[in-house]
Write a protein that holds these residues in place. Structure first.
Motif, PDB file in Angstrom:
ATOM      1  N   PRO A  82      48.564  34.130  45.293  1.00 52.79           N
ATOM      2  CA  PRO A  82      48.168  35.404  44.680  1.00 52.79           C
ATOM      3  C   PRO A  82      48.239  35.405  43.151  1.00 52.79           C
ATOM      4  N   PHE A  83      49.201  34.682  42.571  1.00 51.95           N
ATOM      5  CA  PHE A  83      49.289  34.611  41.113  1.00 51.95           C
ATOM      6  C   PHE A  83      48.002  34.049  40.522  1.00 51.95           C
ATOM      7  N   TYR A  84      47.439  33.025  41.167  1.00 50.38           N
ATOM      8  CA  TYR A  84      46.179  32.444  40.692  1.00 50.38           C
ATOM      9  C   TYR A  84      45.035  33.451  40.775  1.00 50.38           C
ATOM     10  N   ARG A  85      45.002  34.243  41.855  1.00 46.16           N
ATOM     11  CA  ARG A  85      43.931  35.234  41.990  1.00 46.16           C
ATOM     12  C   ARG A  85      43.999  36.256  40.854  1.00 46.16           C
ATOM     13  N   ALA A  86      45.214  36.701  40.513  1.00 45.20           N
ATOM     14  CA  ALA A  86      45.373  37.652  39.407  1.00 45.20           C
ATOM     15  C   ALA A  86      44.955  37.009  38.082  1.00 45.20           C
ATOM     16  N   TYR A  87      45.339  35.749  37.888  1.00 50.88           N
ATOM     17  CA  TYR A  87      44.949  35.015  36.676  1.00 50.88           C
ATOM     18  C   TYR A  87      43.430  34.925  36.557  1.00 50.88           C
ATOM     19  N   LEU A  88      42.757  34.639  37.680  1.00 52.72           N
ATOM     20  CA  LEU A  88      41.306  34.469  37.661  1.00 52.72           C
ATOM     21  C   LEU A  88      40.573  35.779  37.388  1.00 52.72           C
ATOM     22  N   LYS A  89      41.081  36.867  37.921  1.00 55.17           N
ATOM     23  CA  LYS A  89      40.471  38.170  37.638  1.00 55.17           C
ATOM     24  C   LYS A  89      40.577  38.496  36.153  1.00 55.17           C
ATOM     25  N   ASN A  90      41.727  38.194  35.572  1.00 56.92           N
ATOM     26  CA  ASN A  90      41.920  38.421  34.140  1.00 56.92           C
ATOM     27  C   ASN A  90      40.985  37.532  33.324  1.00 56.92           C
ATOM     28  N   ALA A  91      40.832  36.272  33.761  1.00 54.96           N
ATOM     29  CA  ALA A  91      39.914  35.360  33.066  1.00 54.96           C
ATOM     30  C   ALA A  91      38.479  35.857  33.180  1.00 54.96           C
ATOM     31  N   ALA A  92      38.111  36.335  34.379  1.00 51.63           N
ATOM     32  CA  ALA A  92      36.738  36.787  34.603  1.00 51.63           C
ATOM     33  C   ALA A  92      36.381  37.987  33.737  1.00 51.63           C
ATOM     34  N   ILE A  93      37.321  38.913  33.610  1.00 55.34           N
ATOM     35  CA  ILE A  93      37.022  40.134  32.849  1.00 55.34           C
ATOM     36  C   ILE A  93      36.913  39.846  31.355  1.00 55.34           C
ATOM     37  N   THR A  94      37.448  38.703  30.922  1.00 55.85           N
ATOM     38  CA  THR A  94      37.315  38.319  29.513  1.00 55.85           C
ATOM     39  C   THR A  94      36.183  37.324  29.301  1.00 55.85           C
ATOM     40  N   GLY A  95      35.417  37.006  30.358  1.00 50.31           N
ATOM     41  CA  GLY A  95      34.201  36.224  30.160  1.00 50.31           C
ATOM     42  C   GLY A  95      34.054  34.951  30.960  1.00 50.31           C
ATOM     43  N   THR A  96      35.118  34.426  31.562  1.00 53.03           N
ATOM     44  CA  THR A  96      35.009  33.166  32.303  1.00 53.03           C
ATOM     45  C   THR A  96      34.121  33.331  33.535  1.00 53.03           C
ATOM     46  N   ALA A  97      33.233  32.367  33.756  1.00 57.57           N
ATOM     47  CA  ALA A  97      32.426  32.337  34.975  1.00 57.57           C
ATOM     48  C   ALA A  97      33.278  31.693  36.071  1.00 57.57           C
ATOM     49  N   VAL A  98      33.903  32.517  36.899  1.00 57.23           N
ATOM     50  CA  VAL A  98      34.773  32.022  37.960  1.00 57.23           C
ATOM     51  C   VAL A  98      33.937  31.818  39.222  1.00 57.23           C
ATOM     52  N   ILE A  99      34.071  30.645  39.798  1.00 55.98           N
ATOM     53  CA  ILE A  99      33.350  30.291  41.026  1.00 55.98           C
ATOM     54  C   ILE A  99      34.388  30.023  42.112  1.00 55.98           C
ATOM     55  N   ASN A 100      34.522  30.977  43.061  1.00 56.52           N
ATOM     56  CA  ASN A 100      33.668  32.129  43.324  1.00 56.52           C
ATOM     57  C   ASN A 100      34.246  33.404  42.705  1.00 56.52           C
ATOM     58  N   ASN A 101      33.391  34.408  42.581  1.00 53.91           N
ATOM     59  CA  ASN A 101      33.769  35.707  42.034  1.00 53.91           C
ATOM     60  C   ASN A 101      35.069  36.205  42.679  1.00 53.91           C
ATOM     61  N   PRO A 102      36.174  36.312  41.916  1.00 59.62           N
ATOM     62  CA  PRO A 102      37.468  36.666  42.525  1.00 59.62           C
ATOM     63  C   PRO A 102      37.542  38.114  42.990  1.00 59.62           C
ATOM     64  N   PHE A 103      36.749  38.991  42.390  1.00 58.62           N
ATOM     65  CA  PHE A 103      36.761  40.389  42.820  1.00 58.62           C
ATOM     66  C   PHE A 103      36.102  40.518  44.192  1.00 58.62           C
ATOM     67  N   TRP A 104      34.968  39.865  44.354  1.00 58.91           N
ATOM     68  CA  TRP A 104      34.283  39.927  45.643  1.00 58.91           C
ATOM     69  C   TRP A 104      35.083  39.196  46.711  1.00 58.91           C
ATOM     70  N   TRP A 105      35.644  38.046  46.363  1.00 55.38           N
ATOM     71  CA  TRP A 105      36.428  37.279  47.331  1.00 55.38           C
ATOM     72  C   TRP A 105      37.598  38.115  47.852  1.00 55.38           C
ATOM     73  N   SER A 106      38.217  38.899  46.980  1.00 51.58           N
ATOM     74  CA  SER A 106      39.332  39.751  47.394  1.00 51.58           C
ATOM     75  C   SER A 106      38.875  40.844  48.345  1.00 51.58           C
ATOM     76  N   ALA A 107      37.647  41.316  48.188  1.00 59.60           N
ATOM     77  CA  ALA A 107      37.148  42.423  48.994  1.00 59.60           C
ATOM     78  C   ALA A 107      36.527  41.966  50.311  1.00 59.60           C
ATOM     79  N   ASP A 108      36.082  40.734  50.365  1.00 59.99           N
ATOM     80  CA  ASP A 108      35.298  40.246  51.501  1.00 59.99           C
ATOM     81  C   ASP A 108      36.169  39.946  52.715  1.00 59.99           C
ATOM     82  N   GLU A 109      35.588  40.060  53.909  1.00 64.15           N
ATOM     83  CA  GLU A 109      36.248  39.638  55.142  1.00 64.15           C
ATOM     84  C   GLU A 109      35.196  39.442  56.236  1.00 64.15           C
ATOM     85  N   LYS A 110      35.609  38.806  57.316  1.00 63.32           N
ATOM     86  CA  LYS A 110      34.662  38.303  58.303  1.00 63.32           C
ATOM     87  C   LYS A 110      33.973  39.392  59.114  1.00 63.32           C
TER      88      LYS A 110
END
Length: 365
Positions: free
Chosen positions: A64-92
């Protein structure tokens, strides 16, 4: 300097191969302001710009620490693959519903309440649920045997094959606070696992889910109907454009000539050479490197550089209705025969695929 980073955990073969391939391509292309490396995290302060233009995420689902780090990186401009916001929301379970909306067949599926009460709840927390459930309706729709698996998760964890209502209830009791799905069994003839990069770059692989993990990728299978391969290719693109994943796998079980999407929420899919084999490993390393470099070239500092699926973008900016054309005025001009312009032929990119083995029949998870 545009840095391409990869964030990973226990896997050993793909990350370093990816880094080496990206740096080799950068050198070959004569790019002076770009490099690839393993992500190294020190302190993380909110809304502070990250040093990476692109990050390939292979592990945040477990840390979870990495997911929070990636969201922070994404909001400041990093192209995160895959989108951490969508990945957090998605389910089967949602995936299956979305698949139906974009015209991709999926097994019949119901979602089940947890067998145990979640923490900090009591009987009053469930006053909006009807008791007892209409279990007979579910059983008549799904049939037995069937599969029960978590509505959110992967890696074949907590997946059960159930033979009867009694078997279901006994196994459901073992799942405690997991929200489970009850899913129709697809008695398949052929099975495919497909890498999809950049939402539309597809690599179809024959796959035998009944084999041990390291023997599931079929090397020399029987011929497969090209129409089935073309349909699988089309369904992969439909699903990933809707979901917005840049790096994903999609699995299909083929019954009566129809590919059913079984599992397509795999944003950190297996890419280990010892399980996928040398040929598939080479494809994913080469194409992931190309995608990452292209993302870095497109990177715009300080802007949002994430990929969003059409499910989200269509809600924000729905397609404008096509305006009706005014009827053309009739003229009394003499009729002339116009030459028809020959239509351009569109080359359909065929997905590379090995031939699938169709042996004993059973069902995917």
């Amino acid at each position: 300097m545009k840095k391409i980073g990869i964030l990973f955990g226990q896997e050993n073969t793909f990350p370093q191969a990816f880094i080496d391939r990206v740096n080799k391509k950068i050198a070959e292309q004569g790019i002076k302001d770009m490099m690839a490396e393993a992500v190294l995290i020190d302190t993380v302060e909110q809304a502070k710009s990250d040093e990476y233009a692109v990050i390939i995420d292979r592990i945040s689902q477990d840390v979870p620490f990495y997911r929070a780090y990636l969201k922070n990186a994404a909001i400041t401009g990093t192209a995160v693959i895959n989108n951490p916001f969508w990945w957090s929301a998605d389910e089967k379970f949602f995936n299956n519903a979305l698949a139906e909306k974009v015209g991709v067949p999926v097994p019949k599926t119901f979602i089940l309440p947890t067998s145990h009460r979640p923490p900090d709840t009591d009987e009053n927390s469930f006053r909006n649920m009807k008791f007892p459930f209409n279990w007979d309706k579910m059983f008549d729709t799904i049939g037995f045997p069937a599969y029960m698996k978590p509505h959110d998760g992967g890696g074949w964890k907590s997946v059960y094959r159930v033979e009867s209502p009694e078997d279901l209830w006994q196994k459901h009791g073992e799942t405690e606070n997991l929200v489970m799905m009850l899913q129709e069994e697809i008695d398949f003839k052929e099975y495919f696992r497909c890498y999809v990069l950049g939402t539309d770059n597809v690599h179809i692989m024959q796959y035998e889910p009944r084999n041990p993990h390291h023997l599931r990728y079929v090397l020399d299978g029987d011929p497969v109907d090209q129409k089935i391969l073309d349909t699988v290719h089309d369904y992969c693109i439909r699903l990933n454009k809707a979901l917005g994943y840049d790096f994903n796998t999609v699995e299909f079980a083929v019954r009566d000539g129809i590919p059913y999407a079984i599992d397509f929420c795999n944003p950190a899919p297996d890419a280990d050479i010892h399980s996928v084999g040398e040929e598939n490993f080479e494809w994913i390393v080469e194409n992931a490197a190309n995608m990452a470099i292209e993302k870095a070239k497109q990177y715009k500092k300080g802007e949002m550089n994430l990929t969003w699926g059409s499910f989200v973008t269509d809600q924000i900016a729905p397609a404008k209705p096509v305006a009706k054309k005014a009827p053309a005025k009739k003229t009394s001009a003499k009729k002339t025969v116009a030459k028809k312009t020959p239509a351009k032929k569109v080359a359909v990119k065929k997905a590379p695929a090995k031939k699938a083995v169709a042996k004993k029949k059973t069902t995917k998870k």
